[in-house]
Scaffold this motif. Sequence first.
Motif, PDB file in Angstrom:
ATOM      1  N   ASP A   3      -5.442  -4.712  38.354  1.00 48.70           N
ATOM      2  CA  ASP A   3      -6.855  -4.838  38.712  1.00 48.70           C
ATOM      3  C   ASP A   3      -7.755  -4.608  37.494  1.00 48.70           C
ATOM      4  N   ARG A   4      -8.935  -5.259  37.522  1.00 49.98           N
ATOM      5  CA  ARG A   4      -9.862  -5.090  36.407  1.00 49.98           C
ATOM      6  C   ARG A   4     -10.348  -3.644  36.274  1.00 49.98           C
ATOM      7  N   LYS A   5     -10.323  -2.944  37.396  1.00 49.70           N
ATOM      8  CA  LYS A   5     -10.813  -1.547  37.351  1.00 49.70           C
ATOM      9  C   LYS A   5      -9.792  -0.608  36.715  1.00 49.70           C
ATOM     10  N   THR A   6      -8.557  -1.053  36.627  1.00 51.49           N
ATOM     11  CA  THR A   6      -7.545  -0.175  36.030  1.00 51.49           C
ATOM     12  C   THR A   6      -7.732  -0.119  34.521  1.00 51.49           C
ATOM     13  N   LYS A   7      -7.969   1.085  34.044  1.00 53.73           N
ATOM     14  CA  LYS A   7      -8.168   1.308  32.603  1.00 53.73           C
ATOM     15  C   LYS A   7      -7.430   2.587  32.255  1.00 53.73           C
ATOM     16  N   ILE A   8      -6.596   2.508  31.240  1.00 54.46           N
ATOM     17  CA  ILE A   8      -5.798   3.678  30.892  1.00 54.46           C
ATOM     18  C   ILE A   8      -6.097   4.059  29.442  1.00 54.46           C
ATOM     19  N   GLY A   9      -6.310   5.322  29.188  1.00 56.74           N
ATOM     20  CA  GLY A   9      -6.610   5.690  27.809  1.00 56.74           C
ATOM     21  C   GLY A   9      -6.685   7.179  27.582  1.00 56.74           C
ATOM     22  N   LEU A  10      -6.803   7.496  26.310  1.00 55.61           N
ATOM     23  CA  LEU A  10      -6.909   8.890  25.871  1.00 55.61           C
ATOM     24  C   LEU A  10      -8.201   9.018  25.057  1.00 55.61           C
ATOM     25  N   PRO A  11      -9.331   9.162  25.731  1.00 52.56           N
ATOM     26  CA  PRO A  11     -10.625   9.106  25.028  1.00 52.56           C
ATOM     27  C   PRO A  11     -11.094  10.432  24.428  1.00 52.56           C
ATOM     28  N   GLU A  12     -10.242  11.437  24.374  1.00 54.04           N
ATOM     29  CA  GLU A  12     -10.675  12.786  23.949  1.00 54.04           C
ATOM     30  C   GLU A  12     -11.373  12.799  22.603  1.00 54.04           C
ATOM     31  N   ILE A  13     -10.985  11.867  21.710  1.00 55.74           N
ATOM     32  CA  ILE A  13     -11.556  11.849  20.358  1.00 55.74           C
ATOM     33  C   ILE A  13     -13.085  11.729  20.425  1.00 55.74           C
ATOM     34  N   LYS A  14     -13.570  11.098  21.486  1.00 54.49           N
ATOM     35  CA  LYS A  14     -15.024  10.921  21.622  1.00 54.49           C
ATOM     36  C   LYS A  14     -15.727  12.241  21.907  1.00 54.49           C
ATOM     37  N   LEU A  15     -14.949  13.233  22.291  1.00 50.47           N
ATOM     38  CA  LEU A  15     -15.532  14.554  22.539  1.00 50.47           C
ATOM     39  C   LEU A  15     -15.227  15.507  21.392  1.00 50.47           C
ATOM     40  N   GLY A  16     -14.748  14.968  20.287  1.00 48.91           N
ATOM     41  CA  GLY A  16     -14.508  15.806  19.113  1.00 48.91           C
ATOM     42  C   GLY A  16     -13.188  16.562  19.161  1.00 48.91           C
ATOM     43  N   ILE A  17     -12.305  16.182  20.083  1.00 45.62           N
ATOM     44  CA  ILE A  17     -10.972  16.811  20.134  1.00 45.62           C
ATOM     45  C   ILE A  17      -9.937  15.684  20.155  1.00 45.62           C
ATOM     46  N   ARG A  55       6.504   7.468  23.775  1.00 41.09           N
ATOM     47  CA  ARG A  55       6.518   6.287  24.643  1.00 41.09           C
ATOM     48  C   ARG A  55       6.205   4.994  23.908  1.00 41.09           C
ATOM     49  N   CYS A  56       5.155   5.042  23.094  1.00 44.15           N
ATOM     50  CA  CYS A  56       4.621   3.787  22.524  1.00 44.15           C
ATOM     51  C   CYS A  56       4.980   3.624  21.051  1.00 44.15           C
ATOM     52  N   GLY A  57       5.497   4.649  20.436  1.00 47.97           N
ATOM     53  CA  GLY A  57       5.680   4.603  18.987  1.00 47.97           C
ATOM     54  C   GLY A  57       4.401   5.075  18.334  1.00 47.97           C
ATOM     55  N   PRO A  58       4.490   5.565  17.072  1.00 47.83           N
ATOM     56  CA  PRO A  58       3.315   6.177  16.451  1.00 47.83           C
ATOM     57  C   PRO A  58       2.152   5.219  16.208  1.00 47.83           C
ATOM     58  N   LEU A  59       2.424   3.960  15.856  1.00 43.32           N
ATOM     59  CA  LEU A  59       1.295   3.082  15.512  1.00 43.32           C
ATOM     60  C   LEU A  59       0.392   2.843  16.713  1.00 43.32           C
ATOM     61  N   ALA A 100       0.378   4.453  19.631  1.00 40.88           N
ATOM     62  CA  ALA A 100      -0.139   5.676  20.260  1.00 40.88           C
ATOM     63  C   ALA A 100      -1.273   6.272  19.434  1.00 40.88           C
ATOM     64  N   MET A 101      -1.071   6.335  18.122  1.00 41.09           N
ATOM     65  CA  MET A 101      -2.131   6.910  17.278  1.00 41.09           C
ATOM     66  C   MET A 101      -3.387   6.045  17.359  1.00 41.09           C
ATOM     67  N   ASN A 102      -3.192   4.738  17.393  1.00 44.10           N
ATOM     68  CA  ASN A 102      -4.342   3.856  17.504  1.00 44.10           C
ATOM     69  C   ASN A 102      -5.104   4.120  18.806  1.00 44.10           C
ATOM     70  N   ALA A 103      -4.336   4.272  19.894  1.00 47.73           N
ATOM     71  CA  ALA A 103      -4.990   4.539  21.185  1.00 47.73           C
ATOM     72  C   ALA A 103      -5.745   5.866  21.128  1.00 47.73           C
ATOM     73  N   MET A 104      -5.161   6.863  20.500  1.00 44.44           N
ATOM     74  CA  MET A 104      -5.822   8.177  20.461  1.00 44.44           C
ATOM     75  C   MET A 104      -6.986   8.198  19.473  1.00 44.44           C
ATOM     76  N   LEU A 105      -6.828   7.491  18.353  1.00 43.26           N
ATOM     77  CA  LEU A 105      -7.885   7.523  17.329  1.00 43.26           C
ATOM     78  C   LEU A 105      -9.113   6.725  17.749  1.00 43.26           C
ATOM     79  N   THR A 106      -8.885   5.665  18.523  1.00 40.40           N
ATOM     80  CA  THR A 106     -10.043   4.883  18.972  1.00 40.40           C
ATOM     81  C   THR A 106     -10.572   5.410  20.304  1.00 40.40           C
ATOM     82  N   GLY A 107      -9.696   6.023  21.074  1.00 42.70           N
ATOM     83  CA  GLY A 107     -10.111   6.528  22.386  1.00 42.70           C
ATOM     84  C   GLY A 107     -10.385   5.413  23.382  1.00 42.70           C
ATOM     85  N   SER A 108      -9.887   4.201  23.096  1.00 40.65           N
ATOM     86  CA  SER A 108     -10.205   3.066  23.985  1.00 40.65           C
ATOM     87  C   SER A 108      -9.560   3.219  25.358  1.00 40.65           C
ATOM     88  N   ALA A 109     -10.302   2.733  26.366  1.00 42.64           N
ATOM     89  CA  ALA A 109      -9.736   2.658  27.716  1.00 42.64           C
ATOM     90  C   ALA A 109      -9.095   1.276  27.831  1.00 42.64           C
TER      91      ALA A 109
END
Length: 679
Positions: free
Chosen positions: A135-149, A162-166, A168-177
């Motif tokens: 579904d379009r409403k399904t969004k998965i992410g780790l947005p903590e970086i946007k809160l400074g953590i 799970r995803c490998g460092p590239l 996973a780190m990209n997902a965490m560094l950008t915080g994208s959903a």
Amino acid sequence: MTQDTSNTVNSWTIEKDDNNIAWLHFNAANVSANLLSQAAIRELDDILITFEKQPPQALVILSDKKDSFIFGADIKEFTALETRQQALDFLHNGHALMNRLAALPCPTVSMVHGACLGGGTELSLACDYIVASDDRKTKIGLPEIKLGIFPGYGGTARSIERCGPLAAMNAMLTGSALPARIAKKILLIDEMVPLRQLKSAAENYALTAPKRKKLPLLARLVNVAILRPLVASQMRRQVASKAKAEHYPAPYALIELWVKHGGNRKQMLEHEALTVAKLATSETAKNLVRVFFLQENLKSQGKQIDFNVEHVHVIGGGIMGGDIASWCAIQGYSVSVQDQDPARLAQTIKRAQYSFKKKFKRDRRAIRDANDRLLADHRGAGLHRADIVIEAIFEDVTVKRALYESIEPKMKPGAILATNTSSIKLEDLSSSLKNPGRLVGLHFFNPVALMPLVEIIRGNETDEKVVQQALAFGKNIGKLPLAVKSSPGFLVNRILMPYILEAVTMAGEGIPPEVIDKAATDYGMPMGPIELADTVGLDICKNVANILSGALNIPLPDNLKQLSDSKLGKKTGEGFYRYKNKKPIKNKSAGYPNADEVQHRLVLRLLNEAAACLREGIVDNQDLIDAGVIFGTGFAPFRGGPMEYIKSEGADKLCQTLDTLKSRFGERFTKDAGWAMIE
Ligand code: NAI
């Protein structure tokens, strides 16, 4: 199925089926969204303890909320964390839960539909499998970086596994959903299925517990100790192009954590908690959390009233009207856009195509639907059925008044008229209407698609209901609406203008533009004021400055008074900078002995004007000044806004600097009486 009421708790409910699968429903009481609060963590932990003793065949975690899974931790709880030890205890509760879940002897499945963010994703990562709806409403992410953590419930180590460092780190560094499709692509989830098949997919994983695929060799290789520093330096470079380490330490700390402990899960988890505890209690994180709540505050301004808009009619298909129309179509509204010039209208529709493609990428159906919703309407056929008419024609009071007189008889009785004017007094426009109360300002910023704020201008005659409707509309089109008093420059342009004019004055004194811009970006502004003036266009700057300088007694710098038509900024290839491929050519070796003073001159003009706006009650309170300036200008979010900055630096200290600047540069640095009102 049987409902095991003995285990029914506040937020979590267990339902056992005939296969002895425990379906663990999350439905936080009395709220619309599930948050993984400390209370919810404790409840879940208790349930898992019973499962440790008596494991079901399998466990599936799901949400009972409509169209959302778990939005993350309860950010309100962060604000209570004063010491590092408190933060560490907080994080350790999360770690204990995730470790317990990961160690359960039965297969565990996270069944995701809707938003799954932060702590929700970390909970899912602690499960053996994640299945999600497409579904379009399904969004998965780790947005903590946007809160400074960064993720602090074990999400760093588990996402990398799970995803490998590239990825996973990209997902965490950008915080994208991430949409489910992308989450599947980077292996963050195991399966993506239509919503109607989600339950059976979860059941299938629960019962068959298939072996997980190994990560591709390359992904595993990147995690090897000798390669990590190399890859990390590339990551640091990418981060540095967006955020300075002294302003935003979290992404750098995350990279450091991975480099040092990426090969050892136990150490990674231990240091994850230690580092996040340190970051969570830093000024940056506190201010970013503040910005989050300011954003929520603006969104809630649009919630006081229901305003059901079936059709939007935009008059003026130029830079602003065209983009407002396509933005509304993107947001799902039926829109007609009218312009007196058919050639202009053709361009408007062409530009809309570009916006739709940019927004929906390869989703052809979404692009087609947006196209269907947007109608080029030379003669204004859509006017009579619109619930809101947005006027964005030339900035000319006579032309606007004539238009209003001609359209009012054709408008629906309850429809509101919203003007995008940036400088004309609403009262001068509304007096041309039979019903002046229906006119409100809806001041968008350029570029419409990127700027989150929209100022809702309350004229002296605007009906309060119309203001509320405009706020609701602003929120419904995905913008942050801010109610502002009708006065020159409203809030954002008024606060920005003295700062830009000070920059222009300094350039006139011979201070290199590079030095001026660097002083601003060093402070934390997204772009320097000289580059900003060039980007907006020096003619437009001059127009706005002219209007404000008259109304607010702000002197206009000499170098802005005389402009050459060939040097109007980026659009003509030359302004304060020369442009190549639309990028300014900057002299990297440009220097100036007193860069601190340059920064003080810029920042204090801005702060002084913010204090004046507080005194004049341009918005309802001090927090709304911060919200408006952050979301309207990009003002350094990690500083929490101009008012918050004044409080943290100390008004007395800043006023002393202001006095010094006044003695050196004159009356424009006179302290505004509003400083005394800052609490
Ligand atoms: P523009 O000059 O690009 O577009 C104006 C359009 O209105 C033209 O296409 C013109 O043909 C059309 N038009 C003029 N009179 C008309 C009439 N009677 N009936 C139908 N169409 C008519 O102007 P722009 O920049 O889009 O500005 C529009 C409004 O938005 C102005 O009030 C301006 O102050 C305001 N604004 C502009 C911003 C900017 O960055 N350009 C930012 C915020 C507000």
